[in-house]
Design a protein around this motif. Structure first.
Motif, short mmCIF file in Angstrom:
data_model
loop_
_atom_site.label_atom_id
_atom_site.label_comp_id
_atom_site.label_asym_id
_atom_site.label_seq_id
_atom_site.Cartn_x
_atom_site.Cartn_y
_atom_site.Cartn_z
N VAL A 183 0.83 -1.21 0.00
CA VAL A 183 0.00 0.00 0.00
C VAL A 183 0.86 1.26 0.00
CG1 VAL A 183 -1.67 1.32 1.36
CG2 VAL A 183 -1.98 -1.13 1.07
N VAL A 184 1.96 1.23 0.75
CA VAL A 184 2.81 2.41 0.87
C VAL A 184 3.63 2.64 -0.40
CG1 VAL A 184 4.76 3.41 2.13
CG2 VAL A 184 2.90 2.30 3.37
N PHE B 203 -16.05 -1.69 9.35
CA PHE B 203 -16.39 -0.28 9.12
C PHE B 203 -16.39 0.50 10.43
CE2 PHE B 203 -18.89 -1.81 5.20
CZ PHE B 203 -17.72 -1.78 4.45
N GLN B 204 -16.79 -0.15 11.52
CA GLN B 204 -16.73 0.51 12.83
C GLN B 204 -15.29 0.82 13.22
OE1 GLN B 204 -18.77 -1.92 15.66
NE2 GLN B 204 -20.80 -1.53 14.81
N ALA B 205 -14.37 -0.11 12.90
CA ALA B 205 -12.96 0.13 13.20
C ALA B 205 -12.43 1.33 12.43
CB ALA B 205 -12.14 -1.12 12.86
N ILE B 206 -12.86 1.47 11.17
CA ILE B 206 -12.44 2.62 10.37
C ILE B 206 -13.10 3.89 10.87
CG2 ILE B 206 -12.41 3.60 8.04
CD1 ILE B 206 -12.34 0.76 6.96
N VAL C 90 -9.57 12.70 9.19
CA VAL C 90 -9.82 14.10 8.85
C VAL C 90 -8.56 14.94 9.03
CG1 VAL C 90 -11.12 16.16 9.49
CG2 VAL C 90 -12.28 13.96 9.35
N ILE C 91 -7.83 14.70 10.14
CA ILE C 91 -6.59 15.44 10.37
C ILE C 91 -5.56 15.12 9.29
CG2 ILE C 91 -4.64 15.68 11.95
CD1 ILE C 91 -6.61 15.25 14.25
N LEU C 92 -5.48 13.84 8.90
CA LEU C 92 -4.55 13.46 7.84
C LEU C 92 -4.91 14.12 6.52
CD1 LEU C 92 -2.19 11.72 6.88
CD2 LEU C 92 -3.81 9.86 6.50
N PRO D 235 -2.90 9.50 0.54
CA PRO D 235 -2.57 9.13 1.93
C PRO D 235 -3.79 8.73 2.75
CG PRO D 235 -2.36 11.50 1.59
CD PRO D 235 -2.54 10.90 0.24
N VAL D 236 -4.93 9.37 2.51
CA VAL D 236 -6.14 9.01 3.24
C VAL D 236 -6.59 7.61 2.88
CG1 VAL D 236 -8.56 9.59 3.61
CG2 VAL D 236 -6.86 11.42 3.45
N PHE D 237 -6.58 7.30 1.58
CA PHE D 237 -7.00 5.99 1.13
C PHE D 237 -6.04 4.91 1.62
CE2 PHE D 237 -8.22 3.15 -2.66
CZ PHE D 237 -9.30 2.66 -1.96
N ARG D 238 -4.75 5.21 1.62
CA ARG D 238 -3.77 4.26 2.13
C ARG D 238 -3.98 4.00 3.62
NH1 ARG D 238 1.41 7.08 -0.81
NH2 ARG D 238 1.34 5.92 -2.78
N PHE D 239 -4.26 5.05 4.36
CA PHE D 239 -4.49 4.90 5.79
C PHE D 239 -5.71 4.02 6.06
CE2 PHE D 239 -6.09 6.66 9.90
CZ PHE D 239 -5.03 6.23 10.69
N ILE D 240 -6.76 4.19 5.27
CA ILE D 240 -7.96 3.38 5.43
C ILE D 240 -7.67 1.92 5.12
CG2 ILE D 240 -10.27 2.96 4.49
CD1 ILE D 240 -10.57 5.97 4.12
#
Length: 249
Positions: A36-37, A67-70, A78-80, A97-102
């Protein structure tokens, strides 16, 4: 309440994902995070999302749990996104970066939800075993990581109990912000106190059982490497090697 946070919780089901070798699952998670990275292609990241969704379906755990974990980390997302927007110029550079974090949260939740604490400690210990060459305390680190991850639900449960106790005393949520900050302090303080008491109880119980990390230990539940473990390992390693080869060439 804080019941929708699923980080660090074990969700027992009879599935192939649950029966996998813990070391293989930890290694596959490591490979997936690297994939992913390293890769920078939105279409390929969507395929990785489809891949982890298929694994989640195979685990027989409801997708709502993932989905609850995300959703529990929505403020970090949001901060990212805001930080990426301030640094990057284009919208695509903010999405990556947001999609990778998810994706990382999704796959990490797959690991923690399908692996018991003891198995997770075993998998992390075997995964970090090469660090023994550099005299790194692998057993202590793996045990600390597992306790830190598994202690999150305990802290959240204690916080829920404190919140319910305050509500039973007719504490109004819709007050001025000064009063709400004061009420938040009254939630955080007893939660930390109870958490430290719980940690002390666990430490005392381990000392009473003469638990010693420096001694060689055996595991009661030994999970052998099966064909499905090798298959998943080959899939992850092949994708990772292909990506590194493409980046080099």
């Amino acid at each position: 309440m804080l019941n929708n946070i699923t980080i660090g919780r074990y969700y027992y089901k009879k599935s192939l994902i649950h029966q996998m070798n813990p070391f293989i699952k930890v290694f596959c998670t490591f490979c997936y995070v690297l994939i992913v990275v390293l890769f920078r292609d939105l279409i390929f990241l969507l395929l990785l999302l489809l891949f982890v969704v298929l694994l989640a379906l195979m685990s027989r755990i409801p997708l709502s749990v993932y989905f609850q974990a995300i959703w529990s980390l929505k403020y970090f997302i949001v901060i990212l996104a805001l930080l990426s927007f301030l640094v990057q110029a284009s919208l695509l550079d903010v999405i990556f970066p947001v999609f990778r974090f998810i994706l990382i949260i999704f796959y990490s939740s797959l690991l923690t939800l399908t692996t018991s604490p003891n198995q997770l400690a075993k998998g992390l210990e075997i995964f970090m075993r090469p660090l023994l060459f550099f005299k790194v305390p692998v057993k202590q680190i793996s045990l600390s990581l597992v306790h830190a991850i598994r202690f999150i639900p305990v802290v959240l449960e204690m916080a829920n109990n404190v919140i319910k106790a305050q509500k039973s005393r007719y504490i109004n949520e819709y007050l001025k912000w000064q009063k709400r900050i004061q009420n938040t302090f009254h939630i955080v303080q007893p939660t930390f106190i109870k958490s430290f008491e719980k940690a002390g109880t666990i430490s005392n119980s381990m000392m009473q059982r003469l638990y010693n990390l420096n001694q060689s230990r055996t595991f009661y539940d030994v999970v052998k490497i099966k064909f499905y473990d090798i298959y998943m390992l080959v899939v992850h390693v092949t994708i990772l090697v292909a990506i590194i080869y493409r980046m080099v060439i």
